[in-house]
Design a protein around this motif. Structure first.
Motif, PDB file in Angstrom:
ATOM      1  N   ARG A   1      44.914  13.839  49.802  1.00  0.00           N
ATOM      2  CA  ARG A   1      44.297  15.160  50.029  1.00  0.00           C
ATOM      3  C   ARG A   1      43.342  15.511  48.894  1.00  0.00           C
ATOM      4  O   ARG A   1      42.243  16.036  49.129  1.00  0.00           O
ATOM      5  CB  ARG A   1      45.389  16.215  50.146  1.00  0.00           C
ATOM      6  CG  ARG A   1      44.884  17.593  50.557  1.00  0.00           C
ATOM      7  CD  ARG A   1      44.523  17.606  52.014  1.00  0.00           C
ATOM      8  NE  ARG A   1      44.056  18.911  52.442  1.00  0.00           N
ATOM      9  CZ  ARG A   1      44.022  19.310  53.697  1.00  0.00           C
ATOM     10  NH1 ARG A   1      44.420  18.494  54.652  1.00  0.00           N
ATOM     11  NH2 ARG A   1      43.581  20.498  54.019  1.00  0.00           N
TER      12      ARG A   1
ATOM     13  N   MET B   1      40.240  13.505  49.377  1.00  0.00           N
ATOM     14  CA  MET B   1      39.452  14.031  50.478  1.00  0.00           C
ATOM     15  C   MET B   1      38.562  15.176  49.998  1.00  0.00           C
ATOM     16  O   MET B   1      37.378  15.254  50.335  1.00  0.00           O
ATOM     17  CB  MET B   1      40.369  14.517  51.610  1.00  0.00           C
ATOM     18  CG  MET B   1      40.984  13.402  52.437  1.00  0.00           C
ATOM     19  SD  MET B   1      42.280  13.964  53.571  1.00  0.00           S
ATOM     20  CE  MET B   1      41.371  15.127  54.591  1.00  0.00           C
TER      21      MET B   1
ATOM     22  N   TRP C   1      34.832  12.862  59.528  1.00  0.00           N
ATOM     23  CA  TRP C   1      36.230  12.519  59.770  1.00  0.00           C
ATOM     24  C   TRP C   1      37.157  13.237  58.786  1.00  0.00           C
ATOM     25  O   TRP C   1      38.237  13.675  59.174  1.00  0.00           O
ATOM     26  CB  TRP C   1      36.401  11.000  59.682  1.00  0.00           C
ATOM     27  CG  TRP C   1      35.639  10.292  60.770  1.00  0.00           C
ATOM     28  CD1 TRP C   1      35.617  10.611  62.102  1.00  0.00           C
ATOM     29  CD2 TRP C   1      34.773   9.167  60.619  1.00  0.00           C
ATOM     30  NE1 TRP C   1      34.783   9.752  62.789  1.00  0.00           N
ATOM     31  CE2 TRP C   1      34.252   8.857  61.913  1.00  0.00           C
ATOM     32  CE3 TRP C   1      34.377   8.377  59.539  1.00  0.00           C
ATOM     33  CZ2 TRP C   1      33.364   7.802  62.140  1.00  0.00           C
ATOM     34  CZ3 TRP C   1      33.498   7.326  59.765  1.00  0.00           C
ATOM     35  CH2 TRP C   1      33.006   7.046  61.041  1.00  0.00           C
ATOM     36  N   LEU C   2      36.744  13.361  57.525  1.00  0.00           N
ATOM     37  CA  LEU C   2      37.588  14.061  56.554  1.00  0.00           C
ATOM     38  C   LEU C   2      37.674  15.551  56.873  1.00  0.00           C
ATOM     39  O   LEU C   2      38.747  16.157  56.774  1.00  0.00           O
ATOM     40  CB  LEU C   2      37.034  13.857  55.142  1.00  0.00           C
ATOM     41  CG  LEU C   2      37.027  12.418  54.609  1.00  0.00           C
ATOM     42  CD1 LEU C   2      36.523  12.387  53.175  1.00  0.00           C
ATOM     43  CD2 LEU C   2      38.410  11.782  54.711  1.00  0.00           C
TER      44      LEU C   2
ATOM     45  N   ALA D   1      40.054  15.956  59.725  1.00  0.00           N
ATOM     46  CA  ALA D   1      41.443  15.840  59.281  1.00  0.00           C
ATOM     47  C   ALA D   1      41.912  17.141  58.635  1.00  0.00           C
ATOM     48  O   ALA D   1      43.024  17.619  58.908  1.00  0.00           O
ATOM     49  CB  ALA D   1      41.580  14.671  58.298  1.00  0.00           C
ATOM     50  N   CYS D   2      41.072  17.730  57.792  1.00  0.00           N
ATOM     51  CA  CYS D   2      41.421  19.014  57.170  1.00  0.00           C
ATOM     52  C   CYS D   2      41.593  20.094  58.235  1.00  0.00           C
ATOM     53  O   CYS D   2      42.511  20.918  58.167  1.00  0.00           O
ATOM     54  CB  CYS D   2      40.343  19.423  56.170  1.00  0.00           C
ATOM     55  SG  CYS D   2      40.237  18.373  54.700  1.00  0.00           S
TER      56      CYS D   2
ATOM     57  N   ILE E   1      46.019  17.613  58.576  1.00  0.00           N
ATOM     58  CA  ILE E   1      46.674  16.369  58.169  1.00  0.00           C
ATOM     59  C   ILE E   1      46.072  15.901  56.844  1.00  0.00           C
ATOM     60  O   ILE E   1      44.985  16.325  56.457  1.00  0.00           O
ATOM     61  CB  ILE E   1      46.564  15.278  59.247  1.00  0.00           C
ATOM     62  CG1 ILE E   1      45.093  14.992  59.592  1.00  0.00           C
ATOM     63  CG2 ILE E   1      47.318  15.704  60.500  1.00  0.00           C
ATOM     64  CD1 ILE E   1      44.917  13.919  60.667  1.00  0.00           C
ATOM     65  N   ASP E   2      46.808  15.042  56.147  1.00  0.00           N
ATOM     66  CA  ASP E   2      46.436  14.686  54.780  1.00  0.00           C
ATOM     67  C   ASP E   2      45.451  13.540  54.673  1.00  0.00           C
ATOM     68  O   ASP E   2      44.989  13.210  53.582  1.00  0.00           O
ATOM     69  CB  ASP E   2      47.692  14.341  53.970  1.00  0.00           C
ATOM     70  CG  ASP E   2      48.526  15.589  53.679  1.00  0.00           C
ATOM     71  OD1 ASP E   2      47.943  16.682  53.624  1.00  0.00           O
ATOM     72  OD2 ASP E   2      49.753  15.446  53.523  1.00  0.00           O
ATOM     73  N   ASN E   3      45.129  12.879  55.777  1.00  0.00           N
ATOM     74  CA  ASN E   3      44.097  11.853  55.778  1.00  0.00           C
ATOM     75  C   ASN E   3      43.602  11.697  57.211  1.00  0.00           C
ATOM     76  O   ASN E   3      44.104  12.358  58.120  1.00  0.00           O
ATOM     77  CB  ASN E   3      44.614  10.522  55.205  1.00  0.00           C
ATOM     78  CG  ASN E   3      45.859  10.026  55.911  1.00  0.00           C
ATOM     79  OD1 ASN E   3      45.912  10.023  57.131  1.00  0.00           O
ATOM     80  ND2 ASN E   3      46.866   9.619  55.133  1.00  0.00           N
ATOM     81  N   ALA E   4      42.623  10.841  57.398  1.00  0.00           N
ATOM     82  CA  ALA E   4      42.012  10.715  58.718  1.00  0.00           C
ATOM     83  C   ALA E   4      42.701   9.657  59.569  1.00  0.00           C
ATOM     84  O   ALA E   4      42.058   8.896  60.289  1.00  0.00           O
ATOM     85  CB  ALA E   4      40.529  10.391  58.561  1.00  0.00           C
ATOM     86  N   ASP E   5      44.043   9.618  59.497  1.00  0.00           N
ATOM     87  CA  ASP E   5      44.842   8.712  60.329  1.00  0.00           C
ATOM     88  C   ASP E   5      45.220   9.466  61.599  1.00  0.00           C
ATOM     89  O   ASP E   5      46.285  10.094  61.684  1.00  0.00           O
ATOM     90  CB  ASP E   5      46.085   8.262  59.567  1.00  0.00           C
ATOM     91  CG  ASP E   5      46.937   7.284  60.369  1.00  0.00           C
ATOM     92  OD1 ASP E   5      46.412   6.666  61.319  1.00  0.00           O
ATOM     93  OD2 ASP E   5      48.139   7.149  60.051  1.00  0.00           O
ATOM     94  N   PHE E   6      44.354   9.411  62.605  1.00  0.00           N
ATOM     95  CA  PHE E   6      44.561  10.163  63.835  1.00  0.00           C
ATOM     96  C   PHE E   6      45.454   9.370  64.789  1.00  0.00           C
ATOM     97  O   PHE E   6      45.307   8.156  64.929  1.00  0.00           O
ATOM     98  CB  PHE E   6      43.221  10.470  64.498  1.00  0.00           C
ATOM     99  CG  PHE E   6      42.245  11.181  63.590  1.00  0.00           C
ATOM    100  CD1 PHE E   6      42.509  12.461  63.136  1.00  0.00           C
ATOM    101  CD2 PHE E   6      41.080  10.557  63.178  1.00  0.00           C
ATOM    102  CE1 PHE E   6      41.622  13.118  62.300  1.00  0.00           C
ATOM    103  CE2 PHE E   6      40.185  11.196  62.340  1.00  0.00           C
ATOM    104  CZ  PHE E   6      40.460  12.484  61.896  1.00  0.00           C
TER     105      PHE E   6
END
Length: 286
Positions: free
Chosen positions: A16, A19, A53-54, A57-58, A62-67
């Motif tokens: 985070r 990011m 993407w970042l 995610a925000c 979520i804490d990263n762009a792992d969708f």
């Protein structure tokens, strides 16, 4: 009696934290960011795609762009349209500080837009909008099987209008008659450029032909046909599909205007399936 002192390394920054650093609006430019016409459009699109993407995610908390889909399958925020306006990339030089002011808005339950205002020394050098939709592979490792998927949305989300989203929908459903003064449905091909993408260069970490490489490929073709092509001023790209590794892709010149310095082109697979529509204007086209 002696005691051993254990030297534990300090805890590194969280994803985070990183990011937030990656979304800093100010960047010192050097050779990786430039080309012979000033600011590199391909580098810029990759950078703005990363920021998109970042930011998404925000937005989703979520804490990263792992969708992920509801059943835990990997999903991707695929860029489905981009729009570049009022570009003045030729005035950008090494050691300039590029400022990127960005904002995100939800366009629908499946599409998200980010808008990025670009400036150097307080002077505008362009504006870019990127629009994405979540997708996943319905067949493992098959890039032709990409399909849209809906991910959970933040509560109370409000949707904002987007002309780019409207045009992208019109391209997909065949209801947009003209764009940049050209017939969108024109199918006469003036010239064709064949390209064999490299898995190590043009594909991204998800194994997909990278969205920034679509316009890069189009530029290579146009530079072959118009050796005096100047810097880009405006460009819209609409993404309609992807390709497999070791698959050839073709850029067709559908129409162009010497007077307006404008081009209508398309990228397609060998079987004729169109995977992108590209419309652009340059300072010079001859």
């Amino acid at each position: 009696m002696s005691a051993a002192l254990l030297d534990f390394p300090p805890t590194g920054p969280s994803a985070r934290d990183l990011m937030e650093r990656a979304l800093d609006p100010h960047m010192l430019l050097g050779m990786p960011h430039l080309n012979g016409n000033g600011l590199s459009e391909t580098w810029l699109m990759k950078e703005l795609g990363h920021r998109h993407w970042l930011m998404l995610a925000c937005h989703l908390g979520i804490d990263n762009a792992d969708f992920r889909t509801a059943d835990g399958e990997e999903a991707y925020a695929a860029i489905c349209a981009t729009s570049l306006k009022d570009a003045r990339f030729d005035v950008v030089q090494a050691n300039n500080i590029l400022t990127i002011h960005s904002r995100l808005s939800a366009v629908s339950r499946t599409r998200t837009s980010t808008r990025h205002e670009l400036s150097v020394h307080g002077r505008s050098v362009g504006a870019v909008e990127l629009m994405s939709t979540f997708v996943y592979r319905t067949i493992k490792d098959n890039n032709h099987s990409i399909a849209r998927v809906t991910l959970p949305e933040p509560p109370g989300q409000r949707f904002q209008p987007s002309l780019l989203a409207q045009n992208a929908a019109g391209i997909r459903n065949g209801r947009l008659a003209t764009h940049f003064g050209f017939s969108v449905l024109a199918n006469k091909v003036l010239r064709t450029f064949r390209f064999d993408p490299s898995a190590s260069q043009e594909f991204n970490g998800a194994g997909l032909f990278y969205f920034a490489e679509y316009q890069a490929l189009a530029d290579r073709a146009l530079e072959n046909w118009f050796p005096c092509k100047g810097p880009v001023v405006r460009k819209d790209v609409f993404f309609l599909g992807n390709i497999e590794r070791n698959e050839s892709v073709f850029f067709d010149l559908v129409d162009f205007s010497d007077e307006q310095r404008t081009v209508h082109g398309q990228l397609r697979r060998e079987n004729g399936k169109v995977i992108a529509k590209i419309f652009g204007t340059w300072t010079c086209l001859r």
